[in-house]
Motif scaffolding. Sequence first.
Motif, mmCIF file in Angstrom:
data_model
loop_
_atom_site.group_PDB
_atom_site.id
_atom_site.type_symbol
_atom_site.label_atom_id
_atom_site.label_comp_id
_atom_site.label_asym_id
_atom_site.label_seq_id
_atom_site.Cartn_x
_atom_site.Cartn_y
_atom_site.Cartn_z
ATOM 1 N N GLU A 98 0.832 -1.214 0.000
ATOM 2 C CA GLU A 98 0.000 0.000 0.000
ATOM 3 C C GLU A 98 0.867 1.265 0.000
ATOM 4 O O GLU A 98 0.541 2.242 -0.671
ATOM 5 C CB GLU A 98 -0.933 0.000 1.213
ATOM 6 N N LEU A 102 0.695 3.883 -3.034
ATOM 7 C CA LEU A 102 0.428 5.308 -2.799
ATOM 8 C C LEU A 102 1.459 6.161 -3.542
ATOM 9 O O LEU A 102 1.123 7.138 -4.221
ATOM 10 C CB LEU A 102 0.505 5.565 -1.282
ATOM 11 N N HIS A 103 2.718 5.767 -3.423
ATOM 12 C CA HIS A 103 3.797 6.509 -4.073
ATOM 13 C C HIS A 103 3.701 6.402 -5.593
ATOM 14 O O HIS A 103 3.911 7.380 -6.316
ATOM 15 C CB HIS A 103 5.140 5.952 -3.588
ATOM 16 N N ARG A 105 1.056 5.974 -7.459
ATOM 17 C CA ARG A 105 -0.034 6.792 -8.007
ATOM 18 C C ARG A 105 0.364 8.268 -8.073
ATOM 19 O O ARG A 105 0.004 8.967 -9.008
ATOM 20 C CB ARG A 105 -1.300 6.654 -7.152
ATOM 21 N N LEU A 106 1.098 8.720 -7.061
ATOM 22 C CA LEU A 106 1.453 10.140 -7.022
ATOM 23 C C LEU A 106 2.634 10.483 -7.928
ATOM 24 O O LEU A 106 2.908 11.654 -8.186
ATOM 25 C CB LEU A 106 1.736 10.573 -5.578
ATOM 26 N N THR A 107 3.349 9.472 -8.381
ATOM 27 C CA THR A 107 4.456 9.736 -9.308
ATOM 28 C C THR A 107 4.077 9.376 -10.738
ATOM 29 O O THR A 107 4.852 9.601 -11.663
ATOM 30 C CB THR A 107 5.722 8.945 -8.913
ATOM 31 N N ARG A 146 10.670 2.509 -2.669
ATOM 32 C CA ARG A 146 9.886 3.718 -2.977
ATOM 33 C C ARG A 146 10.699 4.671 -3.856
ATOM 34 O O ARG A 146 10.161 5.296 -4.772
ATOM 35 C CB ARG A 146 9.461 4.401 -1.681
ATOM 36 N N MET B 1 -4.411 15.221 -11.166
ATOM 37 C CA MET B 1 -3.455 14.914 -10.095
ATOM 38 C C MET B 1 -4.078 15.114 -8.711
ATOM 39 O O MET B 1 -3.839 14.336 -7.808
ATOM 40 C CB MET B 1 -2.206 15.785 -10.264
ATOM 41 N N PRO B 108 6.403 14.639 -6.760
ATOM 42 C CA PRO B 108 6.187 15.648 -7.815
ATOM 43 C C PRO B 108 4.773 16.232 -7.782
ATOM 44 O O PRO B 108 4.037 16.168 -8.766
ATOM 45 C CB PRO B 108 6.446 14.851 -9.101
#
Lengths: 260, 260
Positions: A98, A102-103, A105-107, A146, B1, B108
């Motif tokens: 998880e 999370l990481h 999706r944000l990258t 990560r 985003m 980012p």
Amino acid sequence: MTTDAVVTTRGLTKRFGRVTAVDDLDLEVRRGEIYAFLGRNGAGKTTTIRMILGLIRPLAGEVRVFGEPVRSGRPEWLRRVGCLVETATAYPNLTVRENLELHRRLTGAPARAVANVIEQLGLGDAAERRAGQLSLGNKQRLGLARALVHAPDLLVLDEPANGLDPAGIVEIRGLLRSLADDHGTTVFVSSHILVEVAHLADRIGIVHEGRLVEELDRAALVAAARAFSAAQLTEQQRADALLTLELERYFLARTDGSVR
Amino acid sequence: MFTAVLAGEVVKLRRTTAPWVTLGCLMAGPLFLALFMWIIRDPGRAAQFGLLGTKASLSGIEATWASYAAFLTLIVGMGGTLLLAFVAAYVFGREYSEGTAKVMLTLPVPRPEFVIAKLVVAALWWLAIVLVVFAEAVAVAVWLGLPGITTGAIASLLGNLLLVAGISYLLAPVIALVTVWTRGYLAPVGFALGMLLLGNVVGHTGWAPWFPWSIVPILVGSVSTPVDTLPVGSLVVVAATFVAGIAGTMWCLQATDNTQ
């Protein structure tokens, strides 16, 4: 500044109160190389890394990453950067998978990236465990995973061997070497462990009291070491060095079977 | 985003006990009110319950829907303001207490997006608590058979609770600012408690409509008879506090050093 510079600092300075943590630092990390930032505790390694990542602001000077000045307000460049700053931390209530998801999706990394890094970092058995329940070594692996999940062009790693056992250190060293050699990833790594740096880096910058006091090329270092070894070492010192290497070989063979 | 950032903030709450603890705290309010009303409805019970019975008799509570709704609004307004401060401090502060701020700030993602996403999560969390407590309160009142319950009275209670909860929420970004500035839980919760006390003191002066933390007390009647409508100036004050809190939190996350 050379055209293949990935990280450049010019006159970088940072003070905390009366303490000068980084003092007029000029350095350049080139594309595809492993640059080790070697220094004692408190030499200014972590402060430099934080300025490179935009976590703290320099008092003077500038940092450029991929040729662009680091500005915390425009973080698009961080899409190309993976990092691990000091101790690896994660959301303790989330599992390893998880946290990585999370990481990811944000990258904006592809969906399969999480499974890939779990495999790459040997986190398969721990993937469904909560990060708060991991051993120090596995937390460090999670931090590295990560940093790698979005396949960055630049890896900025602060003491990545923290908490890893000897086999883990060799494994991570191999991984970083292959990222640089096979994928052209640039690695900026800080350490205070001489052996670690000597095995890994293409170039070594020695930092002391916030200043870059020496830059060494690996090839020149190896040649110097050979000459020194031939000329200066006693039989006893050679025997001690061989004994250490043999012990490392036995340790790896008995505890892991092989070096992954 | 932003959707991914917001979803990430929701995921971070997975398996945490904080939402349930805060819900449990506020849900105790209607139960205590119901206990008091059950005691004062029968003078014999007041004697039977000793000190608690005496307190219930002296509290000024009447066993009617109007009294029940007024006290419930007071509980949500005053206790809720403190609870909401904890919610905001938790959402922002755990990034520092768990050491994940440096992970968040090297993604980012423009940092203001994290501020907005966290405030949205705090709003949803707070709204869920208020709605559950409202439903619980109505169920308890029906079970008690309080005189004066009508559909219109229930709708009026819902409107009052949402108004009080909404105005309390407008003060939450200032708590977020204190949390990000001090990087922990203790200072924002202490700040909220201090402001709550100061708000009650200022509430007894002519400055009450102009001091942000006095506006909820004058609305719920903790410092005087509850007002039906707030002066426009008070609405401007809380709106300005909200905007200033958000702007300050964004600035703090953007411009100050993260040396965690």
